[in-house]
Design a protein around this motif. Sequence first.
Motif, short mmCIF file in Angstrom:
data_model
loop_
_atom_site.label_atom_id
_atom_site.label_comp_id
_atom_site.label_asym_id
_atom_site.label_seq_id
_atom_site.Cartn_x
_atom_site.Cartn_y
_atom_site.Cartn_z
N GLN A 151 -15.67 -4.03 2.95
CA GLN A 151 -16.19 -4.44 4.26
C GLN A 151 -17.60 -3.90 4.49
N GLN A 193 -7.65 -12.48 5.70
CA GLN A 193 -6.37 -12.13 6.32
C GLN A 193 -5.34 -13.24 6.13
N ASP A 217 -6.02 -8.15 2.55
CA ASP A 217 -7.21 -7.84 3.34
C ASP A 217 -8.25 -7.08 2.51
N LYS A 276 -6.72 -8.60 14.07
CA LYS A 276 -6.12 -9.24 12.90
C LYS A 276 -5.55 -10.62 13.22
N ASP A 309 -10.42 -6.03 12.39
CA ASP A 309 -9.45 -5.08 11.86
C ASP A 309 -8.42 -4.68 12.92
#
Length: 447
Positions: A359, A348, A353, A114, A111
């Motif tokens: 997640q 990504q 996302d 990226k 995160d």
Amino acid sequence: MSASSAKLANRILGGLVVGLIAGLITIAVGRAFPEFLSGAQWVSKEIFDPAGQIFLRLLFFVIIPLVFASLAVGVVQLGRLDKLGPLAGKTFGLFLLNMVIGVALALVMMDVVKPGHALSVEKREELRSSYTSDISQHIETREKQQAVTLSTIVEMFMPKNLLGAVTGQTRGSIGEVLPLILFALLVGAVGVGLADAKRAQLISSLELVNELMTGIVHYALRLAPYAVPLMIYSVVVRTGIEILLALGLFVTGVLGVLALHLFGTMSLWLKFMTKRSPLAFFKIVKPVLITAFSTSSSAATMAASIAVCKEELKVSPSVSGFVIPLGATMNMSGTALYEGCVVLFVAQVFGPDLAIGQQMVLLLLSVLSAVAVAGIPGGSLPLIAGLCMTFGIPPEGIAIILGVDRLLDMARTTVNVGADLVTAVIVNDSMPPESEGLEPVHERAQT
């Protein structure tokens, strides 16, 4: 790593280099002759991609039976845990905590860094439109999962028609993995309570399915040296050198977070859960970690791990005989970490996302699926494809990381083995003397 396995790994890496070089040359020539680049892109889409799909589809074939058999047999093989008392409780608690922390670190890294966003929006759109013909179906599936409520969670894990959900609706869908995982765990839990003879029959049957599916994965891996250069070449000529930057960031990030978990998290565990020096510990286990990295196999490293535990780390035979073999089966923090990274990377690249709630689900599923990974190089690929399908991500996207999977496999195996050794030390130092005398557990070992 056997001689044949090492040869295959070298051929795959060699194929990666060939595909990259050929792709870069094509781009360079295409700047002077745009028609040449257009022709190469057409060949990539119409010929190279379908050829590479043969490799990927073989991996997709085994997802459903492999997930079910691996998870179910893993639970059944544990036997009557209540007879093992505190040893089992501490061991499994540390295994779970270790994997959860590993995946959490991976998600945070992905995160923040990226790496998939190193590709421009235009390049990602090109890749999405050319990589799979039914990407709209995957995006629609993703959008349906945005709102996570109790009702949706029940529906995700417990559909009314298990067989229909697992088998999928069309030729192009793999099916839902979440209900399959729950069903496999239920079968394993019931299997634990069967009579010894019936439990042995169940284990034998599930292991047979595992062996058959593993054999199919071996067939697929034989195609990898030919499929990898075709798919990498195709990606490079269609997206340019941006994909190399994204892939480089991905590899660097994964290696960095693997090192952080092994030498950071495990050092903190040693410092606060034992009275041992992390520096002295890693100096002692250095040969074992090198063996794990070079062989890329927890199974091949198991004998060395047990020997170092007993002779150098002074871990009792009963604890080392229980923790190390079982850890080679279940304590897959490096593998779980890697699976989380790959799923987020592909998400990504293909966009959008995953949300925070998704997640968190990915964290749980990465831990569960890591336990089910087949004990062979590349064995995590079918499970990663299944995770991608769970979140509506085109599973074909894993082709992007195939060329570097072997290097990262060696690194994550090192983390797996190192975490087993740390767990054995912590459990040993926290156990009372009367814990001696437990018989070692012999389990299947995984990469």
